[in-house]
Design an enzyme around this catalytic site. Structure first.
Site: not given
Length: 270
Positions: A7-8, A72, A194, A40, A70, A196
């Site tokens: 993940d970012s 994105t 997303c 993003g 992720c 998150h």
């Protein structure tokens, strides 16, 4: 043996947590590119370079299968990676497919032509880059017709979550939902696009109101991974469980512990 999760930043921990609960015997190596979060608002080439670098760390640790937790990265880099970068014997999977399987009630192995599905109006909440890529709409079109997707770029939400400012994150979520509902007042379903966003899922649900089916990725991805490993058990790599980050380990550990409600020790990678 281990499966990699990339993940970012910290959002992929929601996927890791769901996979751990659903598949407790599958060891996991987590890689967070916290030094470069958020993705993003970055350009596609930049996202591709950062994602391949992060996934390479997981390959180097013995992972044969990596989940891009992720959206994105899945939207901006996955197809390019699969077409020309992923080494033979390795696999990189994104997080859109489980969502679309759930939304359309069609398995990805079902290669029949697109058909009408029960859901006609879908709200998509995602990062600006994911929204502009139209990757979700493109993948959905392979499976369904007659679905109107209204996408809302949710600027600032990931930054607020990564900074631990949940009051700001919740205010931004309400603002973004209000903005979308001005364009699509009565969506039948909402996609939290997303990883998150499950951390503020209750805020999304409250702002959307009753009657909206909310699709959140962690449990869907965990179930999909379980099915995949039943079909391809050889994709369990040789790595040992670990938490890796390009950021400052102590800072990342403090935030990750809040997210998962348990102590985690991160290791710095270059």
């Amino acid at each position: 043996m281990a499966v990699g999760i990339f993940d970012s930043g910290l959002g992929g921990l929601t996927v890791l947590d769901a996979v751990t609960k659903a598949l407790p015997d599958v060891p996991l190596i987590y890689m967070g590119d916290n030094a470069h979060t958020p993705y993003g608002v970055r350009e596609a080439d930049d996202i591709y370079d950062l994602t391949t670098a992060g996934v390479q760390h997981l390959f180097d640790r013995g992972c044969d299968l990596v989940i891009l937790a992720c959206n994105t990265a899945s939207a901006a880099a996955l197809r390019r990676m699969q077409e020309g970068w992923v080494p033979e014997g390795k696999r990189v999977l994104g997080v859109f497919v489980p969502l679309i399987e759930a939304l359309t009630e069609r398995q990805w192995g079902d290669n029949s032509p697109p058909r009408e599905v029960d859901v006609k109006e879908v709200a998509l909440f995602a990062t600006p880059t994911t929204v502009s890529s139209r990757a979700f709409q493109r993948e959905l079109a392979f499976r369904a017709i007659g679905v109107d997707v209204e996408a809302q770029p949710c600027g600032g939400v990931v930054d607020a979550i990564e900074d631990g400012d949940m009051i700001l994150a919740e205010a931004l979520v309400r603002s973004h939902v209000d903005a979308l509902k001005r364009r699509m007042p009565n969506p039948q379903a909402a996609i939290l696009g997303c990883t998150h966003y499950p951390l503020v899922e209750d805020v999304f649900r409250a702002a959307l109101g009753d009657g909206v089916a909310v699709f959140s990725q962690p449990s869907l991805v965990a179930d999909s991974l379980g099915d995949y490993l039943k079909r391809r058990p050889e994709m369990l790599g040789s790595g040992e469980p670990a938490f890796l980050t390009t950021g400052d380990p102590k800072s990342v550990e403090a935030k990750a512990t809040i997210f998962l409600r348990r102590k985690i020790t991160f290791e710095a990678v270059g």
